[in-house]
Design a protein around this motif. Structure first.
Motif, PDB file in Angstrom:
ATOM      1  N   UNK A 237      62.400  87.644   0.960  1.00 24.53           N
ATOM      2  CA  UNK A 237      61.858  86.237   0.925  1.00 24.53           C
ATOM      3  C   UNK A 237      61.064  85.870  -0.410  1.00 24.53           C
ATOM      4  N   UNK A 238      61.499  84.819  -0.939  1.00 20.10           N
ATOM      5  CA  UNK A 238      60.887  84.495  -2.190  1.00 20.10           C
ATOM      6  C   UNK A 238      59.730  83.690  -2.025  1.00 20.10           C
ATOM      7  N   UNK A 239      58.573  84.262  -2.327  1.00 18.59           N
ATOM      8  CA  UNK A 239      57.213  83.587  -1.620  1.00 18.59           C
ATOM      9  C   UNK A 239      57.014  82.323  -2.671  1.00 18.59           C
ATOM     10  N   UNK A 240      57.927  82.290  -3.726  1.00 16.06           N
ATOM     11  CA  UNK A 240      57.542  81.187  -4.694  1.00 16.06           C
ATOM     12  C   UNK A 240      58.079  79.721  -3.811  1.00 16.06           C
TER      13      UNK A 240
ATOM     14  N   UNK B 194      54.012  78.231   2.237  1.00 18.15           N
ATOM     15  CA  UNK B 194      54.370  78.477   1.194  1.00 18.15           C
ATOM     16  C   UNK B 194      53.459  77.697   0.284  1.00 18.15           C
ATOM     17  N   UNK B 195      53.432  78.013  -1.153  1.00 12.25           N
ATOM     18  CA  UNK B 195      52.619  77.330  -1.988  1.00 12.25           C
ATOM     19  C   UNK B 195      52.606  75.892  -1.915  1.00 12.25           C
ATOM     20  N   UNK B 196      53.671  75.201  -1.777  1.00 14.23           N
ATOM     21  CA  UNK B 196      53.418  73.862  -1.775  1.00 14.23           C
ATOM     22  C   UNK B 196      53.440  73.415  -0.568  1.00 14.23           C
ATOM     23  N   UNK B 197      53.389  73.811   0.632  1.00 12.61           N
ATOM     24  CA  UNK B 197      53.129  73.258   2.087  1.00 12.61           C
ATOM     25  C   UNK B 197      52.477  72.171   1.994  1.00 12.61           C
TER      26      UNK B 197
ATOM     27  N   UNK C  70      61.542  69.385  -1.122  1.00 10.41           N
ATOM     28  CA  UNK C  70      61.262  70.558  -1.858  1.00 10.41           C
ATOM     29  C   UNK C  70      61.225  71.738  -1.157  1.00 10.41           C
ATOM     30  N   UNK C  71      61.007  71.763   0.286  1.00 11.20           N
ATOM     31  CA  UNK C  71      61.076  72.643   1.379  1.00 11.20           C
ATOM     32  C   UNK C  71      62.384  73.352   1.531  1.00 11.20           C
ATOM     33  N   UNK C  72      62.349  74.560   2.033  1.00 14.66           N
ATOM     34  CA  UNK C  72      63.680  75.122   2.283  1.00 14.66           C
ATOM     35  C   UNK C  72      63.723  75.705   3.880  1.00 14.66           C
TER      36      UNK C  72
END
Ligand SMILES: Nc1nc2c(ncn2[C@@H]2O[C@H](COP(=O)(O)OP(=O)(O)OP(=O)(O)O)[C@@H](O)[C@H]2O)c(=O)[nH]1
Ligand SMILES: [Mg+2]
Length: 453
Positions: free
Chosen positions: A2-5, A27-30, A105-107
């Motif tokens: 999992x890419x935590x970026x 995540x960082x941008x949540x 921008x979320x996945x």
């Protein structure tokens, strides 16, 4: 893995219509991503653990009125920024909001990815992460309690402490290797032995607990078998207290297997009524009898039922002999007690048999209690640590083997060999708690989770 970026998103509640649905972001941008589609307070400026009312908007269009819960890193399930959007539970609304979040921008999260992140970020160890899946899947009081126990730290805490002590010894022995010429002994062999005995004691108890742990988690396959007309289906119905299976005086009534779950004191028993065992009179019955034998081989418990008014001693003995399996516990049930006189009853050939009348429903509770105790040998104590996971069992068994090698060689082999065996034991112990992981292992564990967890 999992890419935590990346910031991930998924529906956390089941798909389909509900009063509310919850979408989870981590995540960082949540928070910034959620804020970009939220009309209300500026979410990026709000403190952790607060809830905000507002609208989800797509440009000018309002999609839904929602409540947004904020969890600012590191005080969240994943230890990342987490946002939970509680919307109205329409499949259309939920899907539209998720699409919108992905556009911003979320996945999409992979199965178990939230919990994987919780593990990677040190929020919980591997066995706790696995307990999350077990808790979600739990379907009885006992399985829920065992999963909760494991989630709260369970036996991995205990193992971790012992592993830390063993690591100490491993490093002392490593040190001896550096001073090989001088023939010094930094690691006290007696203390090492004592520690290993202690670890082995804990581990064997955990290995022992698997039988019960597995029964609690998976349920116990319990086959009801015997000759045609013995009253197997009548017994199934009596145990379930429901007219589930067809009963008739014609031998060979049940042709296929019938399965139904019976919960006794919090443990699920999968009762399997089967076709009566005899030389089949036609092709269908033959298949039925074959299926019965198959089910017996796959079960943990066999409830053998015979018609006490009919069977001869020879028939009974031959049945008992041919149905005996090394791994299957057998309970012998003498049925149709209502047709026998007290003298006949006291002269029944099998002294261990539980005497019942399935038709009159007598001594059914006694049988239930015997069924329960065949799975739970001693009193079930939920505070006791139980292993329910086959992966843990295998790692424990391998640890035990490695420790046996350490004990074997402790007084005889050189430090380098001793060090190797200890390292092996440390490796397997670490596999349980997640101190030692591989991508394959993690993939295997987390791919079984549902999406959104
Ligand atoms: N008197 C008496 N009759 C019973 C009892 N249990 C079952 N019977 C009768 O025995 C007959 C056979 O019962 P089932 O439950 O269909 O027997 P089974 O073992 O499932 O038979 P198959 O499916 O044909 O193998 C029926 O007529 C039942 O009513 C009992 O405890 N007492
Ligand atoms: Mg039947």
């Amino acid at each position: 893995m999992t890419n935590t970026e990346e910031t991930i998103v998924a529906l956390a509640t089941p798909t389909g219509i509900g009063a509310i649905g919850v979408i989870r972001l981590s995540g960082p941008d949540a928070i910034t991503i959620a804020d970009s589609i939220f009309k209300g307070k500026d979410l990026t400026k709000q403190p952790s653990h607060t809830i905000h009312f507002g609208n989800i908007v797509d440009g000018d269009a309002i999609l839904d009125e929602v409540l947004v819960s904020l969890f600012v890193t590191p005080k969240s399930y994943t230890r990342e920024n987490v946002v939970e959007i509680s919307c109205h539970g329409s499949a259309y609304i939920l899907e539209s909001i998720i699409k919108l979040l992905i556009k911003r921008g979320a996945r999409s999260a992979k199965p178990g990815e939230f919990t994987l992140r919780a593990f990677m970020n040190g929020q919980m160890d591997l066995s706790q992460a696995e307990a999350v899946a077990d808790l979600i899947a739990s379907n009885s009081k006992a399985s829920q309690q065992v999963a909760l126990q494991q989630l709260r730290g369970g036996f991995s805490n205990q193992l971790q402490t012992l592993r830390d002590q063993l690591v100490q010894f491993a490093s002392l022995i490593e040190l001896e290797l550096d001073f090989a010429e001088e023939d010094v002994e930094f690691a006290n062999r007696d203390q090492l032995k004592k520690l290993i005995y202690e670890i082995v004691r804990v581990i064997s108890a955990l290995i022992q607990s698997f039988e019960l742990g597995n029964a609690i988690k998976q349920g116990v396959n319990t086959v009801i078998a015997g000759r045609p007309n013995a009253g197997k289906s009548t017994l199934l119905n009596a145990l379930l207290n429901e007219e589930r299976a067809i009963v008739s005086h014609i031998p060979g009534t049940t042709r296929d297997t019938i399965e139904e779950v019976l919960n006794i004191n919090g443990i699920n028993f999968r009762l399997i009524d089967t076709a009566g065992i005899r030389e089949a009179t036609d092709a269908i019955e033959k298949i039925g009898v074959e299926r019965t034998m198959e089910k017996i081989n796959q079960s943990a418990l066999l409830v053998y039922v015979y018609d006490a008014a009919q069977i001869t001693i020879e028939e009974l003995n031959s049945d008992l002999e041919s149905l005996q399996r090394p791994d299957v516990t057998m309970l012998v049930v003498a049925n149709k007690a209502d047709l026998l006189t007290p003298e006949q009853l006291s002269a029944l050939p099998h002294s261990q048999a539980i005497i019942i009348s399935a038709k009159e429903k007598t001594h059914i509770d006694e049988l239930k209690s015997k069924i329960y105790h065949s799975a739970v040998k001693d009193q079930l104590d939920v505070n006791e640590m139980l292993v329910t996971n086959i992966r843990h069992l295998e790692a424990l068994q391998k640890t035990e083997e490695a420790l046996a090698r350490v004990l074997n060689g402790i007084d005889t082999v050189t430090s380098d060999f001793l060090s190797m065996d200890i390292k092996q034991a440390l490796h397997y112990l670490g596999e349980i708690t997640g101190a030692v992981t591989t991508d394959d292992l993690l993939e295997n564990i987390f791919s079984k989770f549902c999406i959104g967890k």
